[in-house]
Scaffold this motif. Structure first.
Motif, PDB file in Angstrom:
ATOM      1  N   ARG A  92       9.405 -21.740  12.669  1.00  0.00           N
ATOM      2  CA  ARG A  92      10.222 -21.769  13.943  1.00  0.00           C
ATOM      3  C   ARG A  92       9.067 -21.636  15.288  1.00  0.00           C
ATOM      4  NH1 ARG A  92      15.571 -21.267  15.112  1.00  0.00           N
ATOM      5  NH2 ARG A  92      16.065 -20.677  12.968  1.00  0.00           N
ATOM      6  N   ALA A  93       8.240 -20.542  15.147  1.00  0.00           N
ATOM      7  CA  ALA A  93       7.182 -20.200  16.155  1.00  0.00           C
ATOM      8  C   ALA A  93       6.274 -21.435  16.220  1.00  0.00           C
ATOM      9  CB  ALA A  93       6.460 -19.000  15.719  1.00  0.00           C
ATOM     10  N   LEU A  94       5.833 -22.236  15.079  1.00  0.00           N
ATOM     11  CA  LEU A  94       5.207 -23.368  15.405  1.00  0.00           C
ATOM     12  C   LEU A  94       5.764 -24.341  15.993  1.00  0.00           C
ATOM     13  CD1 LEU A  94       3.303 -23.271  11.733  1.00  0.00           C
ATOM     14  CD2 LEU A  94       1.996 -23.298  13.825  1.00  0.00           C
ATOM     15  N   THR A 115      11.833 -36.447   7.943  1.00  0.00           N
ATOM     16  CA  THR A 115      12.121 -35.501   6.919  1.00  0.00           C
ATOM     17  C   THR A 115      13.093 -35.701   5.912  1.00  0.00           C
ATOM     18  OG1 THR A 115      12.275 -33.021   6.678  1.00  0.00           O
ATOM     19  CG2 THR A 115      13.709 -34.254   8.242  1.00  0.00           C
ATOM     20  N   ASP A 116      13.221 -34.888   5.002  1.00  0.00           N
ATOM     21  CA  ASP A 116      14.321 -34.872   3.861  1.00  0.00           C
ATOM     22  C   ASP A 116      15.594 -34.493   4.490  1.00  0.00           C
ATOM     23  OD1 ASP A 116      14.984 -35.180   0.653  1.00  0.00           O
ATOM     24  OD2 ASP A 116      15.813 -33.525   1.453  1.00  0.00           O
ATOM     25  N   LEU A 117      16.646 -35.246   4.240  1.00  0.00           N
ATOM     26  CA  LEU A 117      17.997 -35.062   4.710  1.00  0.00           C
ATOM     27  C   LEU A 117      18.656 -33.723   4.143  1.00  0.00           C
ATOM     28  CD1 LEU A 117      19.597 -38.429   4.796  1.00  0.00           C
ATOM     29  CD2 LEU A 117      19.469 -36.868   6.720  1.00  0.00           C
ATOM     30  N   HIS A 118      18.140 -33.417   3.012  1.00  0.00           N
ATOM     31  CA  HIS A 118      19.138 -32.278   2.140  1.00  0.00           C
ATOM     32  C   HIS A 118      18.324 -31.101   1.856  1.00  0.00           C
ATOM     33  CE1 HIS A 118      21.721 -35.707   1.800  1.00  0.00           C
ATOM     34  NE2 HIS A 118      20.807 -36.315   0.961  1.00  0.00           N
ATOM     35  N   TYR A 126      15.616 -28.219  10.925  1.00  0.00           N
ATOM     36  CA  TYR A 126      15.285 -28.588  12.090  1.00  0.00           C
ATOM     37  C   TYR A 126      16.594 -28.915  12.896  1.00  0.00           C
ATOM     38  CZ  TYR A 126      10.446 -29.796  10.476  1.00  0.00           C
ATOM     39  OH  TYR A 126       9.416 -29.677  10.059  1.00  0.00           O
ATOM     40  N   ARG A 127      17.729 -29.152  12.512  1.00  0.00           N
ATOM     41  CA  ARG A 127      19.136 -29.232  13.192  1.00  0.00           C
ATOM     42  C   ARG A 127      19.269 -27.980  13.825  1.00  0.00           C
ATOM     43  NH1 ARG A 127      21.108 -31.786   8.445  1.00  0.00           N
ATOM     44  NH2 ARG A 127      21.591 -33.879   8.670  1.00  0.00           N
ATOM     45  N   ARG A 128      19.122 -26.938  13.132  1.00  0.00           N
ATOM     46  CA  ARG A 128      19.176 -25.471  13.494  1.00  0.00           C
ATOM     47  C   ARG A 128      18.314 -25.157  14.976  1.00  0.00           C
ATOM     48  NH1 ARG A 128      19.402 -24.057   8.254  1.00  0.00           N
ATOM     49  NH2 ARG A 128      17.108 -23.432   8.423  1.00  0.00           N
ATOM     50  N   LEU A 129      17.246 -25.889  14.979  1.00  0.00           N
ATOM     51  CA  LEU A 129      16.275 -25.879  16.108  1.00  0.00           C
ATOM     52  C   LEU A 129      16.730 -26.900  17.414  1.00  0.00           C
ATOM     53  CD1 LEU A 129      12.755 -25.708  14.492  1.00  0.00           C
ATOM     54  CD2 LEU A 129      14.360 -23.825  15.124  1.00  0.00           C
ATOM     55  N   TYR A 164      14.112 -34.564  19.018  1.00  0.00           N
ATOM     56  CA  TYR A 164      14.601 -33.357  20.168  1.00  0.00           C
ATOM     57  C   TYR A 164      14.289 -33.957  21.352  1.00  0.00           C
ATOM     58  CZ  TYR A 164      14.840 -28.572  22.118  1.00  0.00           C
ATOM     59  OH  TYR A 164      15.038 -27.337  22.615  1.00  0.00           O
ATOM     60  N   PRO A 165      15.343 -34.428  22.367  1.00  0.00           N
ATOM     61  CA  PRO A 165      15.189 -34.945  23.352  1.00  0.00           C
ATOM     62  C   PRO A 165      14.691 -33.797  24.537  1.00  0.00           C
ATOM     63  CG  PRO A 165      17.461 -35.520  22.800  1.00  0.00           C
ATOM     64  CD  PRO A 165      16.758 -34.442  21.789  1.00  0.00           C
TER      65      PRO A 165
END
Length: 171
Positions: A92-94, A115-118, A126-129, A164-165
């Motif tokens: 997350r920090a990176l 990335t891998d979907l699952h 990444y969705r959480r970010l 991530y726009p």
């Protein structure tokens, strides 16, 4: 601590990448454990461009993120955190460092990745970010990246492109 990489860090990044790949054991991507690490030339190019960050704990390198421009976006080409250091927020920090850089550069429309979907430490992370899945046709560069991944053995049904726009979201 997250900082830009130094030239003396480069030879230690392959060990981090190999350690991080151990996470794939027991998954549909177990074959990737024995895959090649990033070429030293790629690391040198990212270092020279200011697009290579490392996570450091004291003198120990724990992880890294490498990005590169791609079709007007900043593409996260690799992010690896050594297995013993995973789960401490270093990924997350990176990612925050990459997003901060992209926003401050003021020349990218988004940060993108494939990335891998699952796997929970891939697309769901990444969705959480704040990343969203985008169609491969989002850009020719992402489409080419997904095609190259399929040629390298990744299951295309499990792969996705994410963005991530930068103009729409705060860091």
């Amino acid at each position: 601590m997250i900082r830009l990489a130094h030239s003396c860090d480069l030879t230690r990044l392959a060990d981090i990448e190999r350690s991080a790949a151990q996470r794939f054991l027991g998954t549909d991507m177990a074959w990737a454990v024995d895959g090649d690490t990033l070429p030293l030339d790629t690391l040198h190019q990212a270092l020279a461009a200011g697009l290579l960050w490392v996570a450091v704990d004291g003198e120990r390198l724990c992880g890294f993120a490498l990005a590169m421009p791609l079709d007007g976006d900043l593409h996260l080409a690799e992010m690896s955190v050594a297995m013993p250091e995973q789960g401490r927020g270093l990924g997350r920090a990176l990612m925050r460092a990459v997003l901060d850089h992209a926003r401050q550069a003021d020349r990218y429309r988004a940060v993108v990745l494939t990335t891998d979907l699952h796997l929970p430490w891939n697309a769901p992370f990444y969705r959480r970010l704040g990343f969203d899945v985008v169609a491969p046709s989002y850009s020719s560069g992402l489409q080419a990246r997904l095609q190259a991944e399929a040629a390298a053995g990744f299951d295309p049904a499990r792969r996705c492109a994410m963005a991530y726009p930068l103009a729409q979201r705060p860091v």
